[in-house]
Design a protein around this motif. Structure first.
Motif, PDB file in Angstrom:
ATOM      1  N   SER A 227       0.828  -1.202   0.000  1.00 17.83           N
ATOM      2  CA  SER A 227       0.000   0.000   0.000  1.00 17.83           C
ATOM      3  C   SER A 227       0.869   1.262   0.000  1.00 17.83           C
ATOM      4  O   SER A 227       0.564   2.239  -0.710  1.00 17.83           O
ATOM      5  CB  SER A 227      -0.919  -0.054   1.223  1.00 17.83           C
ATOM      6  OG  SER A 227      -1.432   1.210   1.496  1.00 17.83           O
TER       7      SER A 227
ATOM      8  N   HIS B   7       3.500   1.650  -1.463  1.00 18.81           N
ATOM      9  CA  HIS B   7       4.012   1.847  -2.823  1.00 18.81           C
ATOM     10  C   HIS B   7       2.882   1.932  -3.857  1.00 18.81           C
ATOM     11  O   HIS B   7       3.105   1.726  -5.049  1.00 18.81           O
ATOM     12  CB  HIS B   7       4.993   0.725  -3.186  1.00 18.81           C
ATOM     13  CG  HIS B   7       6.263   0.787  -2.399  1.00 18.81           C
ATOM     14  ND1 HIS B   7       6.378   0.249  -1.131  1.00 18.81           N
ATOM     15  CD2 HIS B   7       7.466   1.372  -2.670  1.00 18.81           C
ATOM     16  CE1 HIS B   7       7.594   0.472  -0.662  1.00 18.81           C
ATOM     17  NE2 HIS B   7       8.278   1.163  -1.568  1.00 18.81           N
ATOM     18  N   SER B   8       1.667   2.220  -3.357  1.00 15.61           N
ATOM     19  CA  SER B   8       0.490   2.360  -4.239  1.00 15.61           C
ATOM     20  C   SER B   8       0.208   1.116  -5.061  1.00 15.61           C
ATOM     21  O   SER B   8      -0.252   1.197  -6.201  1.00 15.61           O
ATOM     22  CB  SER B   8       0.670   3.550  -5.187  1.00 15.61           C
ATOM     23  OG  SER B   8       0.983   4.702  -4.477  1.00 15.61           O
TER      24      SER B   8
ATOM     25  N   SER C 265      -2.011  -2.173  -5.257  1.00 21.66           N
ATOM     26  CA  SER C 265      -3.156  -2.811  -4.617  1.00 21.66           C
ATOM     27  C   SER C 265      -3.218  -4.279  -5.000  1.00 21.66           C
ATOM     28  O   SER C 265      -2.757  -4.702  -6.053  1.00 21.66           O
ATOM     29  CB  SER C 265      -4.446  -2.059  -4.939  1.00 21.66           C
ATOM     30  OG  SER C 265      -4.891  -2.379  -6.203  1.00 21.66           O
TER      31      SER C 265
ATOM     32  N   ALA D   7       0.655  -1.828 -11.535  1.00 20.70           N
ATOM     33  CA  ALA D   7       1.593  -0.978 -10.790  1.00 20.70           C
ATOM     34  C   ALA D   7       2.795  -0.735 -11.681  1.00 20.70           C
ATOM     35  O   ALA D   7       2.952  -1.390 -12.711  1.00 20.70           O
ATOM     36  CB  ALA D   7       2.020  -1.700  -9.510  1.00 20.70           C
TER      37      ALA D   7
END
Lengths: 436, 436
Positions: free
Chosen positions: B374, B376-377, B379, B407
């Motif tokens: 999370s 590191h963005s 999901s 990502a």
């Protein structure tokens, strides 16, 4: 940089796609052709209508074919009008005035190929026709050139996108044929009159062209035994799936000891095999060569830009000079080539079959049916008969589905006739071919 | 009938297949070439060894390259020896003595392409190399000619048959890498030293050639980021399958706004999609063009006769004159073509990822891991953690598999490093790319 002047005759869906590629991507075509591919004229019937469709540079649009015929600087013409006439006459006129031709008109080639190709040879001209079969899949070049070290042994193809769209939708949604056709028309996947697509004519014409290239056979497409998808019952798609198969309109050219077997028919294909998984408007071809083995091609079989992609590749090949070399070498549709014998005795062809019968739900039925099959040396691979509601009368007719082991077409046909004569069988028997 | 005199240099597996096609099927090659394709010389190192392999007509076999170089009537040479030297020197000598070249040596082209192609242009000679990539699949002709109306947007390919055989067998049988390699060697699918195949080198060399043709990029194959299958754990194949994927060694060239993304790596592909279903020694390529859409090719990527099929098609194209036109037009590996920028900032590339971690089996583990992702963005799309035997100590480490949503490579790489630093994570994290 050298320049090749090009004309388009017919600015419909494909024609305007070709115009767009030439006008918007001159850098790209020049890189592949080693010269500028210059759109000099586009001939239409109705200039006002064409103007609504797309904007062309000044002086390109014309309603006079003579503007192309009398222009000696135009050397290559993409002739993109459908039907037999005036397409045939226009093509002859263009070649007589020194133009090389690129066309997408498979019906014209299937009907008048020998005449048009002979005339082209006499005149020292070429006809390129990649776009006539399987749209964006470059199957013509692949068979004529890329696989030239092989004797091809078989071609199996899903060649009609409209039929495949309809069958895929019937399969996925369980819908009736008529409902799916209406939806296909709404979405632009089927014409207002889809007869030629759904009755197997279009696939047979394409198969005739491919079989000529692959096997040297000069075939009247009308001689290819064909069954369309217009009579397909959703029940057969359901039973096929239960057995692990999908039904596709399959065009087959198969080189046997007795000659070349050709057919277009709804066929059960095993789920998970590449041809069975071809969905919606896609086309696919599986070619087997004696050196290369199986090669499988899959792509969009129709549509504006996939077809335009094939036409522009042909324009580039013609401008570069490759088409002329290929055309001179291969003697397409040359009357002097001994045509390969076509297998006309369908009765001796072997295959597996799917049979669906409506039968009486009482003791002895399955035995009577099995006896008929056994009498014709047909053995049963699997059977589906679902339990019916026991509260209903046993007099009710119930569906029975049988998959056979390998048998001859002749035996299957005779057995089918006998089965239809049995008192325990009602109406006609559905019989489809199976490919594993 | 006109005659083209041909020599073969190197009579190994592929060379003897080519000789066989030329000698046994002269009618076929003549029909496609419009002239007799005459095998005049076959140059080998050891004449006695060659005689054991196959019988050639008197006077064809020689151990002297000069017999070809000094024979002006030989105009086309199939140069079928591997490695960089003496292959490079021989090719230069042959071209300098006026021969057009057909080759299957991808390593030589990947390493010395610019030099060899420049020299061919200076000398007015051509080099045909269909057999250098994907064996029986005619992908070179398809990209260079058939799809020439398109800007290709991506190429995805399974280009190494040895790796695909090994991965397929590991997947189907659940065997370890080492066991399958031994079996592949026994069956002839892997060389005694399979390093170049299994470490991604061979696929990267082929990708460099295809990417040059498709995107005009002049690429040093050694600059392509690559991961082989030699470190693949059967556990990852099992988890992938549980998630609905198969793992394949995928070569990718993808045109993005930032440039050309190139990679070779084991990649999760969704079961049922065409590339995921490519089995054993088959190769496949999916090309997407801006006009034609997706086109998929599947066939045998290696082996004597599929490769010989490609070589003989090139010999025919060269004899007919098509190769020279294509070669002159396309300016392959010409230093003067501005190369397309290669995307070197891998960190900004987007994709989905498969992560496998060995984690402590106690409360808080999943939370700690989820927090790192999370941060590191990244999901989470799905998680697999199987229940372990409750009688065992909870101190035991257990495997945890995570599939992420999209990502960046950079975020995934940083997160992986962070995860490896957590006290609840043991050892290194397996990270693989996912293509839907």
């Amino acid at each position: 940089m050298e320049k090749t002047n090009i004309a388009i005759v017919g600015l419909g869906t494909v024609g305007s796609g070709v115009a767009r590629l030439l006008l918007d991507h001159g850098d790209r075509t020049a890189r592949h052709a080693g010269r500028t591919m210059w759109l000099r004229k586009a001939v239409v019937r109705d200039i006002e209508k064409a103007k609504q469709r797309m904007t062309l540079p000044d002086g390109v649009l014309t309603d006079s074919l003579d503007d192309v015929i009398n222009d000696e600087e135009i050397t290559v013409v993409a002739q993109l009008i459908g039907g037999l006439e005036p397409a045939r006459t226009i093509m002859l006129k263009l070649m007589e005035s020194g133009k090389d031709i690129v066309t997408a008109n498979k019906a014209l080639l299937a009907e008048h190929g020998p005449e048009l190709f002979d005339r082209a040879r006499q005149l020292g001209r070429s006809i390129a026709f990649e776009a006539s079969v399987a749209g964006g899949i470059p199957i013509i070049a692949n068979i004529s050139q890329c696989l030239s070290a092989n004797q091809l042994q078989s071609l199996e193809g899903i060649l009609n996108g409209t039929s495949n769209f309809i069958v895929s939708q019937m399969d996925e949604k369980g819908s009736d044929y008529a409902d799916v056709v209406a939806e296909a028309q709404r979405l632009g996947y089927a014409e207002a009159d889809p007869t030629m697509d759904v009755d197997g004519t279009d696939a047979a014409q394409k198969l005739a062209i491919l079989a000529h290239l692959a096997f040297g056979a000069t075939i009247n497409w009308n001689d290819i035994p064909r069954i369309g998808i217009d009579g397909l019952d959703p029940a057969d798609l359901r039973y096929a799936r239960e057995l692990g198969y999908r039904i596709k309109l399959l065009a087959v050219a198969n080189l046997t000891e007795a000659g070349l077997e050709l057919s277009v028919a709804p066929t059960l294909l095993k789920i998970g095999t590449p041809l069975a998984e071809v969905r919606n408007a896609f086309n696919a071809i599986r070619a087997v060569g004696d050196a290369v083995g199986p090669v499988f091609y899959h792509g969009l079989g129709a549509g504006q830009m996939p077809t335009a992609s094939a036409v522009v590749a042909d324009l580039i090949d013609t401008a570069v000079g490759r088409t002329k070399l290929t055309f001179q070498t291969l003697e397409y549709f040359c009357g002097e080539n001994p045509p390969r014998a076509i297998q006309r005795d369908a009765a001796s062809l072997k295959g597996r079959f799917y049979l669906r019968l409506l039968v009486a739900n009482h003791p002895g039925t399955l035995g009577a049916i099995a006896n008929v099959l056994s009498d014709h040396s047909i053995s049963i691979a699997s059977v589906i008969q679902h339990e019916t509601d026991t509260s209903e009368s046993t007099d009710r007719m119930v569906p029975l589905v049988i998959m056979t082991h390998e048998a001859t077409e002749g035996a299957a046909s005779e057995a089918t006739n006998k089965l239809e004569g049995l008192s325990v069988v009602s109406g006609s028997v559905v019989r489809l071919r199976v490919k594993d």
